[in-house]
Design a protein around this motif. Sequence first.
Motif, PDB file in Angstrom:
ATOM      1  N   ASP A 109     123.243  45.351   9.519  1.00 19.38           N
ATOM      2  CA  ASP A 109     122.988  44.311  10.519  1.00 19.38           C
ATOM      3  C   ASP A 109     123.476  44.739  11.907  1.00 19.38           C
ATOM      4  O   ASP A 109     122.808  44.498  12.913  1.00 19.38           O
ATOM      5  N   MET A 110     124.646  45.369  11.932  1.00 22.21           N
ATOM      6  CA  MET A 110     125.214  45.778  13.210  1.00 22.21           C
ATOM      7  C   MET A 110     124.411  46.914  13.846  1.00 22.21           C
ATOM      8  O   MET A 110     124.127  46.898  15.049  1.00 22.21           O
ATOM      9  N   VAL A 111     124.027  47.897  13.053  1.00 23.49           N
ATOM     10  CA  VAL A 111     123.238  49.015  13.583  1.00 23.49           C
ATOM     11  C   VAL A 111     121.889  48.514  14.089  1.00 23.49           C
ATOM     12  O   VAL A 111     121.380  48.963  15.113  1.00 23.49           O
ATOM     13  N   GLN A 112     121.326  47.551  13.373  1.00 27.54           N
ATOM     14  CA  GLN A 112     120.061  46.951  13.800  1.00 27.54           C
ATOM     15  C   GLN A 112     120.232  46.246  15.154  1.00 27.54           C
ATOM     16  O   GLN A 112     119.385  46.379  16.044  1.00 27.54           O
ATOM     17  N   ALA A 113     121.341  45.527  15.302  1.00 34.74           N
ATOM     18  CA  ALA A 113     121.611  44.823  16.563  1.00 34.74           C
ATOM     19  C   ALA A 113     121.851  45.800  17.707  1.00 34.74           C
ATOM     20  O   ALA A 113     121.410  45.575  18.846  1.00 34.74           O
ATOM     21  N   LEU A 114     122.531  46.903  17.417  1.00 35.56           N
ATOM     22  CA  LEU A 114     122.790  47.915  18.441  1.00 35.56           C
ATOM     23  C   LEU A 114     121.501  48.585  18.905  1.00 35.56           C
ATOM     24  O   LEU A 114     121.310  48.844  20.093  1.00 35.56           O
ATOM     25  N   HIS A 115     120.610  48.861  17.963  1.00 29.84           N
ATOM     26  CA  HIS A 115     119.314  49.447  18.337  1.00 29.84           C
ATOM     27  C   HIS A 115     118.522  48.487  19.219  1.00 29.84           C
ATOM     28  O   HIS A 115     117.940  48.893  20.240  1.00 29.84           O
ATOM     29  N   LEU A 116     118.513  47.210  18.838  1.00 33.56           N
ATOM     30  CA  LEU A 116     117.801  46.208  19.633  1.00 33.56           C
ATOM     31  C   LEU A 116     118.380  46.114  21.037  1.00 33.56           C
ATOM     32  O   LEU A 116     117.642  46.002  22.025  1.00 33.56           O
ATOM     33  N   ARG A 117     119.706  46.192  21.153  1.00 32.05           N
ATOM     34  CA  ARG A 117     120.347  46.112  22.461  1.00 32.05           C
ATOM     35  C   ARG A 117     119.913  47.298  23.341  1.00 32.05           C
ATOM     36  O   ARG A 117     119.656  47.122  24.537  1.00 32.05           O
TER      37      ARG A 117
END
Length: 426
Positions: A109-117
């Motif tokens: 979830d965190m890596v996904q959020a970082l990519h989106l950012r």
Amino acid sequence: MNNYFVEPTFIYGNIDGTNTEVKWLIECLEKNCLVFKKLIGRSRIKDIKTCDCSNGKGFISKVYKVSILFEKKDILPYQVIIKIPCLEKVKQSCTLQKVQSKNAVLNADMVQALHLRECEFYETFTCIKSLKYPDCYGTREWNYGKQEGVIILKYLGDIGVSNDFFKSFNLQQMENLFTQILYLQSHFLTSNDETRLEKFPNLFKPERVVLRQPLFRKNWKLIKSFIDDNLWKNIDEDVQTLIDNIYYIIKYVTQDLLALEGNSYTFVMGDLWNFNILHQKNENNEAGDEICGIIDWQTFHCGSIGSDLARSIVICTDHVLRKEVIEWELLPNYYTNLKNEVESRGSHFKITWDMFKLNYDFCFIVQTFQLLYISGLILHTQNAPIEKGNEIWDARKKETGLKVYHAFNDSIQIAKRLRPEFLIIK
């Protein structure tokens, strides 16, 4: 689009080593890169070759250099970077730390959020004047298990190189980096979008950072083995207490500090350290003084004016340059230059020098923990020998140990002066 290729069926495949379609890549480049558009108008594509150029540096992503070869022999290959988020090293780290993925600082979830950012940064803020980010030709969100996330970036490897972690930035390199931070912060402080804080909060909340406590303790134990006992024994108890209180420290610096009267948010790149700063190559193909690119914008957020400054100073410089020149000369000069820049654009600069320095001092403590974390990560990923006897590694480990020691020693003095409760076990 089939007529773009010598072999028409090539368009239906994926880029080697990825699940990213050749067709999507070519469409993005044709639409967003003028250089490529001109090349494709002159010749058909003969082949596409892929090289993993992460070099062990990427922790939550793989970086591929894609070379597009043309039928006409007088046209040089066109090179571009594709960056793809992944969990491979995150899972390895969880195994080594003996923690479940769901309890790790970095999980799916965190890596996904970082990519989106990072996608949001390239889609929204590439208008910031003079900021050295690479041109972006396309982004795609990551839907874990369904769609691979991708960012297409201009290839800078022919002109730029990063400084090795074990090599301190020189004074001119730091001055040039400060100029880049000034461009970022002055853009924020002279624009009027009141929704930015809601749109771009810090993704690393205190409850997430505290999950690194076991790793901080492990790395501190390792660092102590690199330096004389009479150094670390003087601060060991206070360091252990700071580690115990990491939740309260992060909460104060990322929330309470920013709420103080007279303080202000600004844009924070969030990950300014050696590997994310590309310098123009000099005649020896080493990192020169000029900066040609700042990469990896996953941690971009609204936060403290001292954050990027503290991170780059703590991690990128040795303790002598930091204490004798940068903190005494460059930091006050930076404040003056930022104030003048903001006011020259007709905006009010409300942050006093005392408030600015307060932000830097508290962010210094936080970035000391980041130095501790990164030091352990680098030593592990580069397979540094534990035992003594390797002259090069012995020197590297000693310098790293001294760097971490001095950062913690200064953090303890800051805490004693500004927030003594950081040094009291709660």
